[in-house]
Structure formats: C-alpha cells, structure tokens
Design an enzyme around this catalytic site. Structure first.
Site, PDB file in Angstrom:
ATOM      1  N   LEU A  33      -8.876   8.057  -0.582  1.00  0.00           N
ATOM      2  CA  LEU A  33      -7.439   7.993  -0.328  1.00  0.00           C
ATOM      3  C   LEU A  33      -7.061   8.608   1.015  1.00  0.00           C
ATOM      4  CD1 LEU A  33      -6.230   8.969  -3.906  1.00  0.00           C
ATOM      5  CD2 LEU A  33      -6.679   6.689  -2.972  1.00  0.00           C
ATOM      6  N   HIS A  37      -2.161   5.565   1.185  1.00  0.00           N
ATOM      7  CA  HIS A  37      -2.116   5.524  -0.284  1.00  0.00           C
ATOM      8  C   HIS A  37      -1.061   6.497  -0.814  1.00  0.00           C
ATOM      9  CE1 HIS A  37      -6.484   4.349   0.322  1.00  0.00           C
ATOM     10  NE2 HIS A  37      -6.054   3.370  -0.436  1.00  0.00           N
ATOM     11  N   GLN A  61     -14.480  -8.372  -5.480  1.00  0.00           N
ATOM     12  CA  GLN A  61     -13.757  -8.734  -4.250  1.00  0.00           C
ATOM     13  C   GLN A  61     -14.594  -8.519  -2.997  1.00  0.00           C
ATOM     14  OE1 GLN A  61     -10.554  -5.692  -5.147  1.00  0.00           O
ATOM     15  NE2 GLN A  61     -10.499  -5.545  -2.929  1.00  0.00           N
ATOM     16  N   GLY A 147       0.439  -1.935  -0.210  1.00  0.00           N
ATOM     17  CA  GLY A 147       0.723  -1.808   1.225  1.00  0.00           C
ATOM     18  C   GLY A 147       0.905  -3.178   1.865  1.00  0.00           C
ATOM     19  N   GLU A 148       1.829  -3.224   2.836  1.00  0.00           N
ATOM     20  CA  GLU A 148       2.035  -4.489   3.573  1.00  0.00           C
ATOM     21  C   GLU A 148       0.899  -4.778   4.544  1.00  0.00           C
ATOM     22  OE1 GLU A 148       5.880  -4.076   5.355  1.00  0.00           O
ATOM     23  OE2 GLU A 148       6.925  -4.672   3.511  1.00  0.00           O
ATOM     24  N   GLN A 153      -2.916 -10.169   0.634  1.00  0.00           N
ATOM     25  CA  GLN A 153      -3.131  -9.630  -0.718  1.00  0.00           C
ATOM     26  C   GLN A 153      -1.798  -9.451  -1.438  1.00  0.00           C
ATOM     27  OE1 GLN A 153      -5.951  -6.393  -1.917  1.00  0.00           O
ATOM     28  NE2 GLN A 153      -4.142  -5.089  -1.797  1.00  0.00           N
ATOM     29  N   VAL A 176       1.189   2.388   7.086  1.00  0.00           N
ATOM     30  CA  VAL A 176       1.210   3.745   7.655  1.00  0.00           C
ATOM     31  C   VAL A 176       0.146   3.793   8.744  1.00  0.00           C
ATOM     32  CG1 VAL A 176       0.925   6.209   7.142  1.00  0.00           C
ATOM     33  CG2 VAL A 176       1.966   4.694   5.446  1.00  0.00           C
ATOM     34  N   SER A 186      -9.329   2.842   4.596  1.00  0.00           N
ATOM     35  CA  SER A 186     -10.516   3.594   4.169  1.00  0.00           C
ATOM     36  C   SER A 186     -11.732   3.187   5.000  1.00  0.00           C
ATOM     37  CB  SER A 186     -10.797   3.342   2.685  1.00  0.00           C
ATOM     38  OG  SER A 186      -9.651   3.623   1.936  1.00  0.00           O
TER      39      SER A 186
END
Ligand code: PAF
Length: 281
Positions: A33, A37, A61, A147-148, A153, A176, A186
């Site tokens: 994270l 996140h 995935q 998250g954008e 997704q 962010v 990540s």
C-alpha cells in the site's frame, strides 16, 4: 482491526456491523500500500460507517507468471498502515479461498476488456472483473472505491456492476502523485533510479496534452504529440497512447470537442507503467 483469512470469517464480521445498522465501504487492493491506496481508504471512510480492505494478489489478472512472482508484497507494513487509518476489517485470503479447486467461472466485459490496454495484456481485465465480482459477493459493500489512474479498470468495473445489477456504488478517486508528478503505483519500487526519473515523462506528456487541448487541437495531433514526447525519452518504450470518449472508451477522431480520456502505457526497464488524464476543451 479484524484480520480475516476466510470468506466465512469476513462475512460474519460484516454481518455484525450490519446488525448494528452500519454501512460498509470497500477498498480492494493487491497490497504494498501507498498514499494512493490510503486516499481511497479515507474517501470510503468519509462516505460510509466502516471500511473493509482486501489484500489479494490476484493470479488471474497476470499474464506473465514472472510479473506475478515479482509483484511486491509487505503485509506487515500494509496491516500497520490500515490499522493506523482506522480500518474495521482486512480480508487476506489465500488463492484457494478465492479460486476453489475446479473453479471455472469468469466474468468478462467482452468489449471493454479486450481493447486498448486489454489488447496489450490479454486476459487482464477478465481477471480483474472476475476477482472484483467475487470480492463484491463476499463483502457486499454499499460503496467501493477505485483509483482513476487505472482508468480502463474503473470503466470495466462500472460496466460489470451495471450489467450484472450488482448493488454497489462505485466511486472513482483522482490519481495521487509523488511531489515530482509520478503517479503512485506499487510497481514504482521496481524501477531503477534512472528509470524512475525517466518515467516522469508520462506526467509531462499528459501536461503537454492538456495544454494542447486548451488551445484547440485534433485527436490525431494530440496522440502524436504524446507519442513524440514519450519517444524523446530514450529509456521509455511506448506501448500505447489511446485517446477515447471518456466513459465508453469508444474511438474518437477529428477536433477535440467533448470530454476525452487520454491513456498511456509505457515500459521503463521492463516495468509497465500506466497513466491517464481526462481532458476537455
Ligand atoms: O487495482 C488493483 O489493485 C487490482 O486490479 C484490484 C482492483 C484490487 C483487483 O485485483
């Protein structure tokens, strides 16, 4: 903070929250994270009474098994961050809990999953839609935050929720960034210092695109300007620049008149990064 490793344990914890009339916000993650996140967790906490977070590195995935093996993990650190943020429960399932032996059911948004970034990573969005459906069925949240940055997704999940009548509100939250503009991910930890510096080209290209749109341009000129900016960075290998209608991700052409999504994927030292911006004249 409750740490649940089985769906049964999580369901019983959530049932106890529900019996007290509390609403539940959900943030699905693959762990490792970062501040991006935690922004999702804070947003969910503002909108609902209790927040549940899942940490599950979803094998379906990942196309390349090496990418799955190399995905960074630090569960102790993640749990400390979530505890400090006041999260009610963390779901930490094993693969067999999510994909029982003999599992053969998948969820696929057939158009959206196989275009753009999905064409570069076959099966990726099918894996995402499948695991998110399973997690929604286990948690049954009122709200889920995404998250954008992972723009396609987010549209895949919105579409899956609409098509399958899943009773959950989906909230897209702004990307962010690190102080120098690199979108938090990540994967960033796997970049060499030189590649991390080179990856700043993504945000630069998006800034250039935004300026072009403000001054009036065409979709074709926009895509070319972004590709040219990335090509000028020798450490970057451009995988895709996509300019689409913002919600359906349908193809667009000619003068930029409405709200568009601009999505870039590029590799730096073999690490695939993505970034995006919505643009509008
Ligand atoms: O964005 C992610 O971290 C993952 O794709 C998600 C939504 C947790 C599904 O595995």
């Amino acid at each position: 903070m409750e740490t649940c490793r089985t769906s049964a344990a999580l369901r019983s914890h959530i049932a106890a929250l529900r019996s007290r009339g509390l609403s539940v916000g959900f943030v699905p993650t693959m762990g490792y994270l970062h501040a991006g996140h935690m922004e999702l967790v804070e947003r969910a906490a503002r909108e609902t009474d209790r927040v549940v977070v899942s940490i599950f590195v979803n094998p379906t995935q990942f196309g390349d098994p090496r990418d799955l093996d190399l995905y960074p993990r630090d569960t102790d650190h993640d749990l400390a961050m979530l505890r400090a943020a006041g999260v009610a429960a963390v779901f930490l399932p094993e693969v067999a809990e999510i994909y029982p032996a003999g599992a053969e059911t998948f969820v696929e948004t057939t158009r959206l999953a196989n275009m753009l970034h999905g064409a570069v990573r076959p099966g990726h969005f099918r894996g995402v839609a499948t695991v998110v459906t399973k997690l929604f069925n286990i948690v049954q949240p009122d709200l889920a935050c995404f998250g954008e940055k992972d723009y396609q997704q987010l549209q895949v999940i919105r579409t899956m929720v609409r098509d399958l009548h899943v009773p959950v509100r989906i909230l897209g939250c702004p990307t962010v960034r690190e102080p120098d503009g690199l979108a938090m991910s990540s994967r960033n930890v796997r970049l060499s210092p030189e590649d991390r510096q080179a990856a700043l080209v993504l945000n630069r290209a998006l800034g250039r695109a935004e300026a072009l749109v403000a001054g009036g341009t065409t979709v074709e000129a926009l895509a070319a300007a972004v590709a040219e900016t990335i090509a000028a960075e020798p450490r970057a290998t451009l995988r895709a620049v996509d300019v689409t209608e913002a919600e359906t991700l349908a193809p667009v052409s000619g003068p930029v008149t409405g709200r568009l999504a601009l999505m870039i994927s590029a590799e730096f030292g073999g690490i695939l990064l993505i970034d995006q911006r919505e643009v509008q004249p």
